[in-house]
Design a protein around this motif. Structure first.
Motif, PDB file in Angstrom:
ATOM      1  N   SER A  13       0.851  -1.193   0.000  1.00 46.33           N
ATOM      2  CA  SER A  13       0.000   0.000   0.000  1.00 46.33           C
ATOM      3  C   SER A  13       0.885   1.241   0.000  1.00 46.33           C
ATOM      4  N   ILE A  14       0.500   2.232  -0.792  1.00 45.21           N
ATOM      5  CA  ILE A  14       1.230   3.505  -0.814  1.00 45.21           C
ATOM      6  C   ILE A  14       0.331   4.664  -0.383  1.00 45.21           C
ATOM      7  N   VAL A  15      -0.863   4.358   0.119  1.00 41.60           N
ATOM      8  CA  VAL A  15      -1.795   5.419   0.515  1.00 41.60           C
ATOM      9  C   VAL A  15      -2.149   5.397   2.007  1.00 41.60           C
ATOM     10  N   ASP A  16      -1.687   4.411   2.734  1.00 42.45           N
ATOM     11  CA  ASP A  16      -2.050   4.269   4.146  1.00 42.45           C
ATOM     12  C   ASP A  16      -0.897   4.650   5.071  1.00 42.45           C
ATOM     13  N   GLY A  17      -0.150   5.654   4.666  1.00 45.48           N
ATOM     14  CA  GLY A  17       1.033   6.114   5.377  1.00 45.48           C
ATOM     15  C   GLY A  17       2.171   6.202   4.378  1.00 45.48           C
ATOM     16  N   PRO A  18       3.298   6.764   4.795  1.00 46.58           N
ATOM     17  CA  PRO A  18       4.418   6.938   3.867  1.00 46.58           C
ATOM     18  C   PRO A  18       5.127   5.616   3.577  1.00 46.58           C
ATOM     19  N   GLY A  19       5.751   5.552   2.446  1.00 51.17           N
ATOM     20  CA  GLY A  19       6.506   4.356   2.083  1.00 51.17           C
ATOM     21  C   GLY A  19       5.600   3.271   1.540  1.00 51.17           C
ATOM     22  N   LEU A  62       7.480 -10.928   4.900  1.00 54.13           N
ATOM     23  CA  LEU A  62       7.355  -9.892   3.879  1.00 54.13           C
ATOM     24  C   LEU A  62       8.694  -9.218   3.604  1.00 54.13           C
ATOM     25  N   SER A  63       8.837  -8.712   2.395  1.00 51.93           N
ATOM     26  CA  SER A  63      10.029  -7.925   2.067  1.00 51.93           C
ATOM     27  C   SER A  63       9.586  -6.625   1.406  1.00 51.93           C
ATOM     28  N   HIS A  64      10.463  -5.659   1.441  1.00 50.58           N
ATOM     29  CA  HIS A  64      10.245  -4.360   0.792  1.00 50.58           C
ATOM     30  C   HIS A  64       9.071  -3.577   1.392  1.00 50.58           C
ATOM     31  N   GLN A  65       8.766  -3.783   2.653  1.00 50.15           N
ATOM     32  CA  GLN A  65       7.732  -3.022   3.339  1.00 50.15           C
ATOM     33  C   GLN A  65       8.428  -2.100   4.344  1.00 50.15           C
ATOM     34  N   THR A  66       7.999  -0.841   4.406  1.00 49.14           N
ATOM     35  CA  THR A  66       8.623   0.084   5.355  1.00 49.14           C
ATOM     36  C   THR A  66       7.826   0.213   6.647  1.00 49.14           C
ATOM     37  N   GLY A  67       6.571  -0.242   6.612  1.00 50.65           N
ATOM     38  CA  GLY A  67       5.760  -0.126   7.809  1.00 50.65           C
ATOM     39  C   GLY A  67       4.480  -0.921   7.718  1.00 50.65           C
ATOM     40  N   VAL A  68       3.761  -0.908   8.827  1.00 51.39           N
ATOM     41  CA  VAL A  68       2.471  -1.585   8.930  1.00 51.39           C
ATOM     42  C   VAL A  68       1.448  -0.573   9.408  1.00 51.39           C
ATOM     43  N   THR A  69       0.286  -0.595   8.775  1.00 52.29           N
ATOM     44  CA  THR A  69      -0.815   0.292   9.138  1.00 52.29           C
ATOM     45  C   THR A  69      -1.976  -0.548   9.642  1.00 52.29           C
ATOM     46  N   PHE A  70      -2.496  -0.185  10.806  1.00 58.63           N
ATOM     47  CA  PHE A  70      -3.689  -0.815  11.364  1.00 58.63           C
ATOM     48  C   PHE A  70      -4.875   0.058  10.983  1.00 58.63           C
ATOM     49  N   SER A  71      -5.871  -0.544  10.358  1.00 58.83           N
ATOM     50  CA  SER A  71      -7.053   0.200   9.941  1.00 58.83           C
ATOM     51  C   SER A  71      -8.252  -0.710  10.089  1.00 58.83           C
ATOM     52  N   GLY A  72      -9.348  -0.313   9.531  1.00 57.89           N
ATOM     53  CA  GLY A  72     -10.494  -1.201   9.659  1.00 57.89           C
ATOM     54  C   GLY A  72     -11.763  -0.595   9.140  1.00 57.89           C
ATOM     55  N   GLY A  73     -12.753  -0.936   9.925  1.00 57.75           N
ATOM     56  CA  GLY A  73     -13.069  -1.102  11.321  1.00 57.75           C
ATOM     57  C   GLY A  73     -12.250  -0.128  12.166  1.00 57.75           C
ATOM     58  N   ASP A  74     -12.272  -0.409  13.445  1.00 56.54           N
ATOM     59  CA  ASP A  74     -11.456   0.367  14.365  1.00 56.54           C
ATOM     60  C   ASP A  74     -10.569  -0.576  15.161  1.00 56.54           C
ATOM     61  N   PRO A  75      -9.270  -0.579  14.873  1.00 60.10           N
ATOM     62  CA  PRO A  75      -8.375  -1.493  15.575  1.00 60.10           C
ATOM     63  C   PRO A  75      -8.288  -1.245  17.075  1.00 60.10           C
ATOM     64  N   MET A  76      -8.672  -0.057  17.525  1.00 65.71           N
ATOM     65  CA  MET A  76      -8.630   0.230  18.958  1.00 65.71           C
ATOM     66  C   MET A  76      -9.639  -0.635  19.722  1.00 65.71           C
ATOM     67  N   CYS A  77     -10.563  -1.252  19.016  1.00 66.42           N
ATOM     68  CA  CYS A  77     -11.534  -2.146  19.651  1.00 66.42           C
ATOM     69  C   CYS A  77     -10.937  -3.510  19.966  1.00 66.42           C
ATOM     70  N   GLN A  78      -9.727  -3.777  19.480  1.00 67.48           N
ATOM     71  CA  GLN A  78      -9.031  -5.034  19.748  1.00 67.48           C
ATOM     72  C   GLN A  78      -7.603  -4.735  20.228  1.00 67.48           C
ATOM     73  N   PRO A  79      -7.476  -3.998  21.330  1.00 67.59           N
ATOM     74  CA  PRO A  79      -6.151  -3.497  21.713  1.00 67.59           C
ATOM     75  C   PRO A  79      -5.140  -4.573  22.090  1.00 67.59           C
ATOM     76  N   GLU A  80      -5.568  -5.656  22.700  1.00 71.63           N
ATOM     77  CA  GLU A  80      -4.608  -6.684  23.111  1.00 71.63           C
ATOM     78  C   GLU A  80      -3.935  -7.310  21.891  1.00 71.63           C
ATOM     79  N   ALA A  81      -4.734  -7.701  20.918  1.00 72.68           N
ATOM     80  CA  ALA A  81      -4.180  -8.318  19.710  1.00 72.68           C
ATOM     81  C   ALA A  81      -3.344  -7.317  18.929  1.00 72.68           C
ATOM     82  N   LEU A 141      -6.499  16.097   1.410  1.00 76.01           N
ATOM     83  CA  LEU A 141      -5.852  15.840   2.692  1.00 76.01           C
ATOM     84  C   LEU A 141      -4.933  14.630   2.576  1.00 76.01           C
ATOM     85  N   GLU A 142      -3.774  14.736   3.183  1.00 76.24           N
ATOM     86  CA  GLU A 142      -2.841  13.616   3.139  1.00 76.24           C
ATOM     87  C   GLU A 142      -3.057  12.689   4.335  1.00 76.24           C
ATOM     88  N   PHE A 143      -3.282  11.428   4.042  1.00 73.75           N
ATOM     89  CA  PHE A 143      -3.389  10.362   5.043  1.00 73.75           C
ATOM     90  C   PHE A 143      -4.619  10.446   5.935  1.00 73.75           C
TER      91      PHE A 143
END
Length: 184
Positions: A13-19, A62-81, A141-143
């Motif tokens: 993904s190139i739209v859910d954060g930089p990189g 995975l290779s060539h990934q600079t980061g991970v984005t949590f989205s959804g839904g709302d990931p804050m509803c599953q904070p432990e995982a 708007l960016e991001f």
């Protein structure tokens, strides 16, 4: 431990954060924002339960990934995982972005009831907070999707105690006559 996901991991993904990022699409959202671009993720019963260790293995492969984005839904509803996954991402030197309909201030209040939320914040680099508001929508708007949402630098916010907005860093490109750069 299991997490309820709306879909398989999305890589490159190139739209859910930089990189170049991998997106974890969580299932379940209490906000039900009109105009949400992922209304199929609202139900807390849909999607599928996946073992967190399987997701860790997939992220590790995975290779060539600079980061991970949590989205959804709302990931804050599953904070432990999400905490277990965010810790793993940081061990792999991946930056972590987190989209939530809760504001930072609401998250701090939620952390008083669920202490893992405060720990989760310490593994998040950038938090995009606030409900999507259709009347505030802008494609410029960016991001983020609506003007009311904030893109927050979480480490600086935790350090200072004052919500600090994220600023993209511009890296100069050598050899150009005009000062130019690439955003990261």
């Amino acid at each position: 431990m299991k997490i309820r996901l709306a879909a398989d991991l999305q890589t490159d993904s190139i739209v859910d954060g930089p990189g170049i990022r991998t997106v974890i699409w969580t299932q379940g959202c209490p906000h039900q924002c009109p105009g949400c671009h992922n209304p199929m993720t609202h139900s807390f019963e849909d999607g599928c339960l996946v073992d967190v260790d399987l997701i860790k293995e997939e992220i590790s492969s995975l290779s060539h990934q600079t980061g991970v984005t949590f989205s959804g839904g709302d990931p804050m509803c599953q904070p432990e995982a999400c905490l277990a996954l965010a810790k793993h991402c940081k061990q792999l030197n991946l930056d972590v972005w987190f989209y939530t309909g809760y504001t930072y201030e609401q998250i701090v209040q939620l952390a008083k009831q669920r202490t893992c939320i405060l720990e989760l914040l310490t593994y998040i680099d950038v938090l995009v907070d606030g409900k999507f508001i259709l009347d505030e929508k802008s494609l410029n708007l960016e991001f983020k999707g609506s003007r009311n949402q904030r893109v927050i630098d979480v480490p600086r916010t935790l350090e200072t105690g004052i919500v600090t907005l994220y600023e993209r860093k511009k890296i100069p490109i050598k050899g150009n006559k005009k000062p130019q750069g690439v955003y990261i």
